[in-house]
Motif scaffolding. Structure first.
Motif, PDB file in Angstrom:
ATOM      1  N   TYR A  46     -32.958  -1.339  66.225  1.00 48.73           N
ATOM      2  CA  TYR A  46     -33.317  -0.884  64.887  1.00 48.73           C
ATOM      3  C   TYR A  46     -34.052   0.454  64.911  1.00 48.73           C
ATOM      4  O   TYR A  46     -35.084   0.593  65.561  1.00 48.73           O
ATOM      5  CB  TYR A  46     -34.195  -1.975  64.275  1.00 48.73           C
ATOM      6  CG  TYR A  46     -34.923  -1.648  63.012  1.00 48.73           C
ATOM      7  CD1 TYR A  46     -34.330  -1.891  61.771  1.00 48.73           C
ATOM      8  CD2 TYR A  46     -36.218  -1.143  63.045  1.00 48.73           C
ATOM      9  CE1 TYR A  46     -35.020  -1.629  60.608  1.00 48.73           C
ATOM     10  CE2 TYR A  46     -36.907  -0.874  61.873  1.00 48.73           C
ATOM     11  CZ  TYR A  46     -36.304  -1.122  60.661  1.00 48.73           C
ATOM     12  OH  TYR A  46     -36.979  -0.865  59.502  1.00 48.73           O
ATOM     13  N   GLY A  47     -33.494   1.434  64.235  1.00 49.80           N
ATOM     14  CA  GLY A  47     -34.153   2.718  64.091  1.00 49.80           C
ATOM     15  C   GLY A  47     -33.845   3.744  65.158  1.00 49.80           C
ATOM     16  O   GLY A  47     -34.157   4.924  64.997  1.00 49.80           O
ATOM     17  N   MET A  63     -37.931   1.474  58.353  1.00 47.78           N
ATOM     18  CA  MET A  63     -36.785   2.370  58.459  1.00 47.78           C
ATOM     19  C   MET A  63     -36.985   3.503  57.468  1.00 47.78           C
ATOM     20  O   MET A  63     -37.342   3.275  56.313  1.00 47.78           O
ATOM     21  CB  MET A  63     -35.492   1.608  58.136  1.00 47.78           C
ATOM     22  CG  MET A  63     -34.232   2.406  58.397  1.00 47.78           C
ATOM     23  SD  MET A  63     -34.035   2.739  60.168  1.00 47.78           S
ATOM     24  CE  MET A  63     -32.420   3.500  60.171  1.00 47.78           C
ATOM     25  N   TRP A  65     -35.429   5.710  55.259  1.00 50.83           N
ATOM     26  CA  TRP A  65     -34.183   6.018  54.554  1.00 50.83           C
ATOM     27  C   TRP A  65     -34.275   7.318  53.763  1.00 50.83           C
ATOM     28  O   TRP A  65     -33.327   8.105  53.738  1.00 50.83           O
ATOM     29  CB  TRP A  65     -33.825   4.866  53.602  1.00 50.83           C
ATOM     30  CG  TRP A  65     -33.516   3.591  54.315  1.00 50.83           C
ATOM     31  CD1 TRP A  65     -34.335   2.511  54.484  1.00 50.83           C
ATOM     32  CD2 TRP A  65     -32.296   3.267  54.996  1.00 50.83           C
ATOM     33  NE1 TRP A  65     -33.711   1.539  55.217  1.00 50.83           N
ATOM     34  CE2 TRP A  65     -32.456   1.970  55.543  1.00 50.83           C
ATOM     35  CE3 TRP A  65     -31.096   3.937  55.191  1.00 50.83           C
ATOM     36  CZ2 TRP A  65     -31.459   1.338  56.270  1.00 50.83           C
ATOM     37  CZ3 TRP A  65     -30.097   3.307  55.918  1.00 50.83           C
ATOM     38  CH2 TRP A  65     -30.284   2.027  56.446  1.00 50.83           C
TER      39      TRP A  65
END
Length: 204
Positions: A46-47, A63, A65
């Motif tokens: 993730y990320g 995250m 965005w």
């Protein structure tokens, strides 16, 4: 930095967790190129596709965005501690930047899905030293030559290693890549730079 065969597959773990401050940037991209070119299924956490490395602040960072209050992760206070001082560029910003980490992930993922050599090809090491790793992935009558230079600028000669005289650049870890033809008996590789080159092998 010692490159050893026994340590290659640490890239299947969390890349961000093994990066040091000095590694961020160019060397990070070398590890990503390695991940997408060795045998096996590329796994990212993730990320990582945007270079998110806020794991000291939280085991589950937000995250990023966009540039809204909570980075587009949520519209209200999240259940995890947000790191609002992160310098990681957002997904929205990186999506429009051909040199961004996100665009780099996309381009390598596209090559992985298009090139059968990267999916199914034999894995053959050509060079494995302290600062340099070079190998091929060969499938049928074509192949991919991967060169990862973790040291200073160097000139390499791949003649006599059952390769054709030239290959075409498919990807480069720094700057924009182009379908440029490279002569393999005298190829200069910049410091902390990786290349993926496609070649044809009419002799199989």
């Amino acid at each position: 930095m010692e490159i050893a065969w026994s340590g290659f597959f640490f890239t299947k773990g969390h890349i961000s967790s093994v990066m040091t401050k000095e590694d961020v940037g160019n060397k990070y991209r070398l590890f990503i190129m390695l991940l997408f070119s060795i045998p096996g299924t590329p796994i990212i956490f993730y990320g990582e596709e945007i270079g998110l490395r806020d794991y000291q602040a939280s085991a589950y960072p937000l995250m990023r965005w966009d540039n809204s209050k909570y980075s587009g992760f949520t519209k209200s206070l999240p259940w995890i501690t947000p790191d609002l001082n992160s310098n990681t560029p957002t997904v929205t910003k990186q999506a429009d930047d051909p040199l961004s980490t996100l665009s780099y992930f996309w381009s390598l993922g596209r090559l992985r899905s298009e090139e059968k050599s990267l999916q199914f090809g034999d894995f053959i090491i050509l060079e494995n030293s302290t600062d340099l790793l070079a190998f091929t992935r060969k499938w049928d009558l074509s192949g991919i030559l991967v060169i990862l230079n973790f040291g200073g600028t160097t000139t390499l000669d791949f003649s006599g290693l059952h390769l054709p005289p030239s290959a075409v650049i498919l990807a480069k870890s720094r700057g924009l890549s182009s379908l440029q033809e490279i002569i393999l008996n005298e190829i200069q590789i910049e410091a902390n730079t990786g290349y993926m080159l496609k070649f044809n092998d009419p002799e199989g």
